[in-house]
Design a protein around this motif. Sequence first.
Motif, PDB file in Angstrom:
ATOM      1  N   ASP A  42     -31.383 -16.202 -47.723  1.00  0.00           N
ATOM      2  CA  ASP A  42     -32.316 -17.324 -47.824  1.00  0.00           C
ATOM      3  C   ASP A  42     -32.265 -18.033 -46.477  1.00  0.00           C
ATOM      4  O   ASP A  42     -31.244 -18.633 -46.128  1.00  0.00           O
ATOM      5  N   LEU A  43     -33.351 -17.956 -45.723  1.00  0.00           N
ATOM      6  CA  LEU A  43     -33.394 -18.530 -44.374  1.00  0.00           C
ATOM      7  C   LEU A  43     -34.016 -19.920 -44.351  1.00  0.00           C
ATOM      8  O   LEU A  43     -34.351 -20.440 -43.280  1.00  0.00           O
ATOM      9  N   GLY A  44     -34.159 -20.531 -45.519  1.00  0.00           N
ATOM     10  CA  GLY A  44     -34.820 -21.819 -45.596  1.00  0.00           C
ATOM     11  C   GLY A  44     -34.170 -22.908 -44.757  1.00  0.00           C
ATOM     12  O   GLY A  44     -34.850 -23.832 -44.299  1.00  0.00           O
ATOM     13  N   ALA A  45     -32.871 -22.823 -44.539  1.00  0.00           N
ATOM     14  CA  ALA A  45     -32.176 -23.883 -43.802  1.00  0.00           C
ATOM     15  C   ALA A  45     -32.460 -23.855 -42.309  1.00  0.00           C
ATOM     16  O   ALA A  45     -32.241 -24.843 -41.626  1.00  0.00           O
ATOM     17  N   THR A  46     -32.962 -22.724 -41.784  1.00  0.00           N
ATOM     18  CA  THR A  46     -33.140 -22.622 -40.339  1.00  0.00           C
ATOM     19  C   THR A  46     -34.533 -22.166 -39.911  1.00  0.00           C
ATOM     20  O   THR A  46     -34.981 -22.508 -38.808  1.00  0.00           O
ATOM     21  N   ALA A  47     -35.245 -21.409 -40.745  1.00  0.00           N
ATOM     22  CA  ALA A  47     -36.524 -20.833 -40.319  1.00  0.00           C
ATOM     23  C   ALA A  47     -37.568 -21.906 -40.030  1.00  0.00           C
ATOM     24  O   ALA A  47     -38.346 -21.793 -39.069  1.00  0.00           O
ATOM     25  N   LYS A  48     -37.591 -22.957 -40.840  1.00  0.00           N
ATOM     26  CA  LYS A  48     -38.562 -24.031 -40.634  1.00  0.00           C
ATOM     27  C   LYS A  48     -38.292 -24.745 -39.305  1.00  0.00           C
ATOM     28  O   LYS A  48     -39.223 -25.028 -38.531  1.00  0.00           O
ATOM     29  N   ALA A  49     -37.020 -25.027 -39.036  1.00  0.00           N
ATOM     30  CA  ALA A  49     -36.660 -25.701 -37.788  1.00  0.00           C
ATOM     31  C   ALA A  49     -36.932 -24.802 -36.586  1.00  0.00           C
ATOM     32  O   ALA A  49     -37.410 -25.270 -35.542  1.00  0.00           O
ATOM     33  N   TRP A  50     -36.642 -23.498 -36.719  1.00  0.00           N
ATOM     34  CA  TRP A  50     -36.928 -22.555 -35.625  1.00  0.00           C
ATOM     35  C   TRP A  50     -38.412 -22.541 -35.317  1.00  0.00           C
ATOM     36  O   TRP A  50     -38.823 -22.514 -34.143  1.00  0.00           O
ATOM     37  N   THR A  51     -39.238 -22.575 -36.344  1.00  0.00           N
ATOM     38  CA  THR A  51     -40.688 -22.560 -36.152  1.00  0.00           C
ATOM     39  C   THR A  51     -41.148 -23.812 -35.410  1.00  0.00           C
ATOM     40  O   THR A  51     -42.009 -23.740 -34.511  1.00  0.00           O
ATOM     41  N   ALA A  52     -40.580 -24.967 -35.770  1.00  0.00           N
ATOM     42  CA  ALA A  52     -40.923 -26.205 -35.061  1.00  0.00           C
ATOM     43  C   ALA A  52     -40.523 -26.121 -33.593  1.00  0.00           C
ATOM     44  O   ALA A  52     -41.293 -26.507 -32.695  1.00  0.00           O
ATOM     45  N   ASP A  53     -39.336 -25.608 -33.325  1.00  0.00           N
ATOM     46  CA  ASP A  53     -38.880 -25.447 -31.938  1.00  0.00           C
ATOM     47  C   ASP A  53     -39.802 -24.521 -31.160  1.00  0.00           C
ATOM     48  O   ASP A  53     -40.253 -24.835 -30.049  1.00  0.00           O
ATOM     49  N   ARG A  54     -40.053 -23.360 -31.734  1.00  0.00           N
ATOM     50  CA  ARG A  54     -40.855 -22.346 -31.049  1.00  0.00           C
ATOM     51  C   ARG A  54     -42.271 -22.850 -30.780  1.00  0.00           C
ATOM     52  O   ARG A  54     -42.795 -22.712 -29.664  1.00  0.00           O
ATOM     53  N   ALA A  55     -42.896 -23.452 -31.794  1.00  0.00           N
ATOM     54  CA  ALA A  55     -44.271 -23.927 -31.639  1.00  0.00           C
ATOM     55  C   ALA A  55     -44.361 -25.010 -30.572  1.00  0.00           C
ATOM     56  O   ALA A  55     -45.262 -24.992 -29.726  1.00  0.00           O
ATOM     57  N   ALA A  56     -43.441 -25.969 -30.601  1.00  0.00           N
ATOM     58  CA  ALA A  56     -43.483 -27.066 -29.637  1.00  0.00           C
ATOM     59  C   ALA A  56     -43.350 -26.542 -28.209  1.00  0.00           C
ATOM     60  O   ALA A  56     -44.097 -26.958 -27.307  1.00  0.00           O
TER      61      ALA A  56
END
Length: 302
Positions: free
Chosen positions: A144-158
Motif C-alpha cells: 500500500d503506497l498511500g503514505a508516499t505516492a501522493k506526496a511524491w506526485t506533489a513533489d514531481r508535479a511542482a
Amino acid sequence: MTASRTWNAWSCTVRLTVDDPAVLGAACGELKALMDRVDKAASRFRPDSELSIVNTRAGALVPVSRLLVDLVDVSLVAAQLSGGAVDPTVGPAVIAAGYDADIEAVRRRFPQAPEDPTQIAGWQEVRLNRKLALLGVPKDCALDLGATAKAWTADRAANVISKRYGCAVLVEIGGDLRAAGTPKKPWVITVAERAGDQGVLVTLAHGGLTTSTRTVRRWQTPTGYGHHVIDPRTGRPAEGPYRTASVWAPTAVRANTFSTALIATGDAAVGRLKLSGHPARLIADDGEVTELCGWPAASRAA
C-alpha cells in the motif's frame, strides 16, 4: 498575479496555484496527466493497476514500469528513514481494518467489525530490482503506497511545472503540499486538521508541508470509528497520543514520512523528528497543541 484551480481526485481536494496565469491551463494538464499515470501504476483500488497485479502475484517477481520502481523505492526509503513506522507492507492490515475500497464506498456501507490484525511482513521483505525493473512481495503480503505516492506526485508535479514554465508553483493533493520555484511573496497556507476547519496561517516559500490525521479518512464500525493509519507494530489502526501532525521538510515525501510516522507510532517517532530538525505541529487526542523544532511562533489563527 497568481491563478489557481481546484478539483477533486483520489478522494481528496487537488489545488494547483501558479504565479503566471497564462500557464495555468497547461500546468493543470501536466498535473492531471501525472496523477493518471500514478493511479494506473500504484492504485490498490484498480484491479488493472501494476500494484494490484504485483499484490495478486505475491511470491513472484513481476516486471513493472520505471514509474512504479520509483514509487516503491520512495516508499522503502521512507520506511528506513522512519524506523519502520511508515511501512508499505501494511496493505493486508489496512484491508483488515475495513479500508478495502474507495473511502466513500466504505463510508456508505453498513458498519462492519474489523478483522483480526494480520502480521506485517515488513518493508525489508520487499524485493525490488531497480536495474531490471522487477518487483515482488512475499506471499500473504500486499503493498500500500498511500503514505508516499501522493506526496511524491506533489513533489514531481511542482518541480516539473516550475522548470517547464518558468514560474513559481504550489501543488496541493489532499494534505500534501509542495512549493517550487521562487514566488515574489511566500504562499500563505492554512494548516488545519480538515478542510474548512479553523487552523493557523503559515507562509511557505519552498519545500513540502504535509498534514497527516486520523480524523478524515475514517468510517463507522460497531465499536466506533476506524481509520487508515496503521501502526506496523500492532497491525491495527494507530491509537497513539496524536490525532494530527503537520510537518515541514525540503520535500513533501520527507514531510509526509514524518507526519505519518507521528500518527502511526506517536512518541516513538518524536525522537527521529527532533533529530531531523523539521518543524512540526502536533494535535493530541484532547486537542492540546505541541509545536516542535522551530514551528513558526508567529503562526496565527486563520
